[in-house]
Write an enzyme that holds these catalytic residues in place. Structure first.
Site, PDB file in Angstrom:
ATOM      1  CG  HIS A  33     -95.766  46.692 -59.291  1.00 31.30           C
ATOM      2  ND1 HIS A  33     -96.602  46.494 -60.378  1.00 31.30           N
ATOM      3  CD2 HIS A  33     -95.525  48.027 -59.257  1.00 31.30           C
ATOM      4  CE1 HIS A  33     -96.855  47.650 -60.959  1.00 31.30           C
ATOM      5  NE2 HIS A  33     -96.200  48.600 -60.298  1.00 31.30           N
ATOM      6  CD  GLU A  34     -92.765  49.858 -57.058  1.00 25.65           C
ATOM      7  OE1 GLU A  34     -92.117  50.486 -57.913  1.00 25.65           O
ATOM      8  OE2 GLU A  34     -93.980  50.043 -56.864  1.00 25.65           O
ATOM      9  CG  HIS A  71     -91.777  49.848 -62.392  1.00 20.72           C
ATOM     10  ND1 HIS A  71     -92.556  49.972 -63.521  1.00 20.72           N
ATOM     11  CD2 HIS A  71     -92.605  50.036 -61.336  1.00 20.72           C
ATOM     12  CE1 HIS A  71     -93.801  50.237 -63.164  1.00 20.72           C
ATOM     13  NE2 HIS A  71     -93.864  50.260 -61.855  1.00 20.72           N
TER      14      HIS A  71
END
Length: 232
Positions: free
Chosen positions: A102-103, A106
């Site tokens: 998920h990170e 980004h």
């Protein structure tokens, strides 16, 4: 209607907001705890998963580092660093893979110039100002009966609300990218992927809850001000 009736109704809105936040936090914590204890079949750590996905997207210049705390994971666009909490960095669980990917989502958004992450970065300085002075203006306005100042404080809170609103597509899109890479790169099998999707959806709901809580809080202040205006 006396102004204290508006005050009581306003406190009811705040209570609803607190309940929504607690429920969302309960779900994300329970899902994280569940999948934190389930090791992925390939035995990959969060750091390894993050590195794999970064390299797959040509982001060799983005580093993956460890940061202390629990669920303190984040991507730092200014330094081009994915920071993972100790459990995620070293962990070989489904949860660790999910959070790490998920990170990285980004970081990919940053590389591609994703509109909402750029917009969020642009308005962040205004949000910082609004966070510092919005509530202060409301407090002083209520205490000294300077209602125009209180309305100005509410205007600043709307900046925070807007920031939370545009954060939603940023977080949902990062999770979408994470799940796609976990599947396409065959990092997780089908059952593990379903668990990852469940956990990331629960995490996304905390942002929805935060938005709802801020909205209810603003409505509370508006009701109090309207009540006082009508009783002046």
């Amino acid at each position: 209607m006396p102004y204290y009736s508006y005050d009581l109704f306003g406190y009811g809105l705040v209570l609803i907001g607190v309940v929504i936040t607690l429920i969302a936090q309960f779900f994300v914590n329970s899902r994280y705890s569940k999948y934190k204890n389930k090791k992925n079949k390939k035995g990959l750590s969060g750091q390894e998963v993050a590195r794999m996905i970064l390299d797959e997207n040509g982001l060799q210049d983005v580093y993956v580092t460890e940061v202390h705390g629990v669920l303190t994971d984040h991507y730092d666009p200014s330094r081009k660093v994915v920071r993972l909490s100790t459990d995620v960095f070293h962990g070989e669980s489904i949860a660790a893979c999910s959070v790490a990917s998920h990170e990285v989502g980004h970081a990919i958004q940053d590389k591609e110039g994703y509109f909402f992450i750029r917009l969020r970065g642009f308005i962040f300085p205004f949000v910082s100002f609004a966070s510092k002075f919005g509530y202060l203006a409301i407090f002083i306005g209520f205490f000294f009966n300077m209602l125009d100042l209180a309305w100005g404080g509410i205007g600043l809170l709307l900046v925070i609300l807007f920031f939370q609103l545009i954060t939603l597509p940023v977080e949902f899109d990062a999770s979408r990218r994470a799940l796609k890479h976990l599947e396409d790169m065959k990092i997780l099998d089908k059952k593990e992927h379903e668990g990852s999707e469940e956990m990331l959806k629960a995490a996304a709901m905390t942002y929805v809850a935060g938005l709802a809580t801020t909205l209810l809080e603003i409505l509370r202040y508006v009701l109090i001000l309207v009540g006082r205006d009508r009783n002046d």
